[in-house]
Motif scaffolding. Structure first.
Motif, PDB file in Angstrom:
ATOM      1  N   ARG A  39       9.079  83.995  21.585  1.00 53.36           N
ATOM      2  CA  ARG A  39       9.151  84.225  20.139  1.00 53.36           C
ATOM      3  C   ARG A  39      10.557  84.564  19.648  1.00 53.36           C
ATOM      4  O   ARG A  39      10.878  84.341  18.477  1.00 53.36           O
ATOM      5  CB  ARG A  39       8.195  85.347  19.737  1.00 53.36           C
ATOM      6  N   ARG A 142       9.701  80.368  19.099  1.00 54.88           N
ATOM      7  CA  ARG A 142       8.401  79.751  18.877  1.00 54.88           C
ATOM      8  C   ARG A 142       7.353  80.833  19.122  1.00 54.88           C
ATOM      9  O   ARG A 142       6.926  81.060  20.247  1.00 54.88           O
ATOM     10  CB  ARG A 142       8.178  78.554  19.803  1.00 54.88           C
ATOM     11  N   LYS A 143       6.959  81.500  18.073  1.00 53.26           N
ATOM     12  CA  LYS A 143       6.029  82.623  18.170  1.00 53.26           C
ATOM     13  C   LYS A 143       4.588  82.135  18.154  1.00 53.26           C
ATOM     14  O   LYS A 143       4.133  81.527  17.186  1.00 53.26           O
ATOM     15  CB  LYS A 143       6.258  83.603  17.019  1.00 53.26           C
ATOM     16  N   VAL A 145       0.830  82.604  17.575  1.00 52.23           N
ATOM     17  CA  VAL A 145       0.058  83.509  16.721  1.00 52.23           C
ATOM     18  C   VAL A 145      -1.441  83.403  16.961  1.00 52.23           C
ATOM     19  O   VAL A 145      -2.194  84.299  16.551  1.00 52.23           O
ATOM     20  CB  VAL A 145       0.358  83.261  15.224  1.00 52.23           C
ATOM     21  N   ASP A 146      -1.906  82.330  17.629  1.00 50.80           N
ATOM     22  CA  ASP A 146      -3.344  82.198  17.864  1.00 50.80           C
ATOM     23  C   ASP A 146      -3.592  81.225  19.013  1.00 50.80           C
ATOM     24  O   ASP A 146      -2.734  80.401  19.349  1.00 50.80           O
ATOM     25  CB  ASP A 146      -4.064  81.700  16.610  1.00 50.80           C
ATOM     26  N   LYS A 157      -1.365  77.953  18.660  1.00 47.40           N
ATOM     27  CA  LYS A 157      -0.812  77.745  17.318  1.00 47.40           C
ATOM     28  C   LYS A 157       0.402  78.638  17.143  1.00 47.40           C
ATOM     29  O   LYS A 157       0.390  79.809  17.521  1.00 47.40           O
ATOM     30  CB  LYS A 157      -1.855  78.071  16.248  1.00 47.40           C
ATOM     31  N   PHE A 158       1.458  78.081  16.549  1.00 47.24           N
ATOM     32  CA  PHE A 158       2.701  78.811  16.342  1.00 47.24           C
ATOM     33  C   PHE A 158       2.835  79.265  14.898  1.00 47.24           C
ATOM     34  O   PHE A 158       2.151  78.765  14.003  1.00 47.24           O
ATOM     35  CB  PHE A 158       3.898  77.944  16.749  1.00 47.24           C
ATOM     36  N   GLU A 159       3.733  80.224  14.701  1.00 47.50           N
ATOM     37  CA  GLU A 159       3.935  80.804  13.380  1.00 47.50           C
ATOM     38  C   GLU A 159       4.337  79.757  12.349  1.00 47.50           C
ATOM     39  O   GLU A 159       4.007  79.889  11.159  1.00 47.50           O
ATOM     40  CB  GLU A 159       5.003  81.902  13.465  1.00 47.50           C
ATOM     41  N   ASP A 160       5.017  78.693  12.777  1.00 47.29           N
ATOM     42  CA  ASP A 160       5.451  77.669  11.832  1.00 47.29           C
ATOM     43  C   ASP A 160       4.365  76.644  11.523  1.00 47.29           C
ATOM     44  O   ASP A 160       4.601  75.663  10.822  1.00 47.29           O
ATOM     45  CB  ASP A 160       6.704  76.956  12.349  1.00 47.29           C
ATOM     46  N   ASN A 178       0.369  88.637  21.375  1.00 47.80           N
ATOM     47  CA  ASN A 178      -0.540  87.938  20.472  1.00 47.80           C
ATOM     48  C   ASN A 178      -1.604  87.170  21.243  1.00 47.80           C
ATOM     49  O   ASN A 178      -2.683  86.894  20.708  1.00 47.80           O
ATOM     50  CB  ASN A 178       0.236  86.988  19.559  1.00 47.80           C
TER      51      ASN A 178
END
Length: 420
Positions: A39, A142-143, A145-146, A157-160, A178
């Motif tokens: 991230r 590349r964070k 998030v899910d 799934k990434f933050e973007d 996460n």
């Protein structure tokens, strides 16, 4: 596609701290295609240092050539001092005899040293470069998030808003994982009542033995220091005080000068000098997370601090993550020797065995670390402190007792020849 032509099994590794790149190197060597997502930015300079102990070093030694490249300092001396006002005294010391120059480690040495002090930035840079050279794909900023699971794959799934898919996912994304939240929901972190103030300083001129891990036992404060480079020491002060947010950012120059006036600056045995000469400091609160009863769900498994975050009082956080890696790779080889695309049932068998080995050990060490912090390091009242000091003195009057106590935490992850 014929079996001999099948595409390598893709594995998403979330996190590129200590655990992520090491795990990726092992997976790559076993025939998988690991892809690492991190991230934060590449080569971020967060945190300070860590102590690699025998159990963690054994795992790193399984990556050819890595042990010789570690940019740390082997600590071959331990010292224990009381800084309780009016009762300052050396409580004990011990010098380790290694079979080689302490600039280099052999497997024979690993059980005979306190550990290797290493700057976190240097260590993470080496690990990521080692993974890249092994052909591992690493993506920064590349964070995740899910995580969404399917019958034979996992989508992250990434933050973007973008996504990626793999056969299975390993969450190595640390104490703020996460991946863990996606599996088990968001949990409330509880403040332990303890903070740490840490920094980098030149090694004290008064020290006769430079490669020293020093413990200073005060009243309501404890300090540990060890060398991490030529004439460079890392140190941390633990004390009980009001909540301080969990952050790894360095303090600004004005706060740095103010913190140098801390009461620890008056401590003897070189401790005060470390604080007075510090050129970088960070301050952070220590928090607990609830203990998980399981570390996996379906095709996703947790590792390291994402699975079992611990307070730092045994110095075992990174070392236990490395033990996790060894056993996770071992059971994957056992249940999926071809490194083919595993069924959910195969992963279940592997993850259950990994968890059955690792969960009891890490749970016991997490509890032991908390007890060391509360019962040995941060104690109120002069009488209680003096009783603690006498206990430390008694242990190191017979170094075999002290070494046995240390060995309980750092023995592992395997005896004799490795299985991976």
């Amino acid at each position: 596609m014929a079996s001999s032509e099948r595409a390598p099994t893709k594995v998403i590794v979330v996190g590129c701290g200590v655990a992520g790149p090491v795990l990726a190197c092992f997976l790559k060597s076993k025939g998988y295609t690991p892809v690492v997502y991190e991230r934060i930015v590449r080569d971020s300079d967060g945190g300070l240092s860590l102590m690699l102990q025998a159990n963690g070093l054994r795992v790193l030694a399984l990556i050819p050539g890595l042990l010789d490249q570690l940019p740390g300092v082997v600590e071959d001396h331990m010292e224990f001092c009381s800084t309780v006002p009016g009762h300052e005294d050396q409580l004990g010391e011990y010098t380790y005899i290694t079979s080689s120059d302490t600039a280099r480690l052999t497997m024979e040495d690993l059980n005979n040293i306190p550990g290797m002090g290493i700057r976190r930035y240097d260590f993470l840079h080496l690990l990521s470069e080692t993974a890249l050279q092994a052909g591992v794909e690493i993506h920064y900023e590349r964070k995740v998030v899910d995580v969404h699971q399917h019958a034979d794959s996992v989508e992250v799934k990434f933050e973007d808003g973008t996504t990626d898919t793999a056969s299975f996912v390993v969450g190595c994304d640390g104490i703020h994982s996460n991946t863990r939240v996606s599996l088990f929901g968001r949990e409330e972190a509880s403040y332990t009542g303890l903070t740490q103030l840490g920094g980098f300083s030149p090694s004290p001129k008064s020290w006769k033995h430079k490669n020293t891990m020093s413990n200073y036992f005060g009243e309501e404060s404890h300090m540990i220091s060890y060398q991490v480079g030529p004439n460079l020491n890392s140190w941390a002060i633990t004390r009980r005080e009001a909540e301080h947010k969990e952050t790894w950012r360095a303090v600004d120059d004005s706060m740095l000068q103010e913190l140098k006036k801390d009461p620890v600056s008056e401590w003897s045995f070189g401790a005060g000098e470390l604080l007075q000469t510090a050129h970088k400091m960070i301050k952070y609160g220590l928090y607990d997370r609830p203990e998980l009863k399981t570390w996996y769900k379906g095709r996703v498994v947790l590792l390291g601090d994402a699975a079992h975050p611990t307070s730092p009082h045994l110095g075992q956080g990174a070392n236990q993550a490395l033990e996790d890696i060894y056993h996770l790779v071992r059971v994957l080889m056992k249940y999926n020797p071809s490194a083919g695309d595993p069924s959910t049932e195969v992963l279940k068998n592997a993850f259950e065995e990994y968890e059955s080995i690792r969960l009891p050990r890490t749970s016991a060490l997490v509890k032991q670390a908390r007890q060391v912090g509360d019962k040995m390091r941060v104690i109120s009242g002069v009488d209680a402190c003096l009783a603690r000091d006498e206990s430390v003195r008694a242990i190191w009057a017979n170094p075999e007792i002290g070494l046995r106590n240390l060995a309980r935490a750092r023995t592992g992850p395997f005896e004799g020849e490795s299985e991976i």
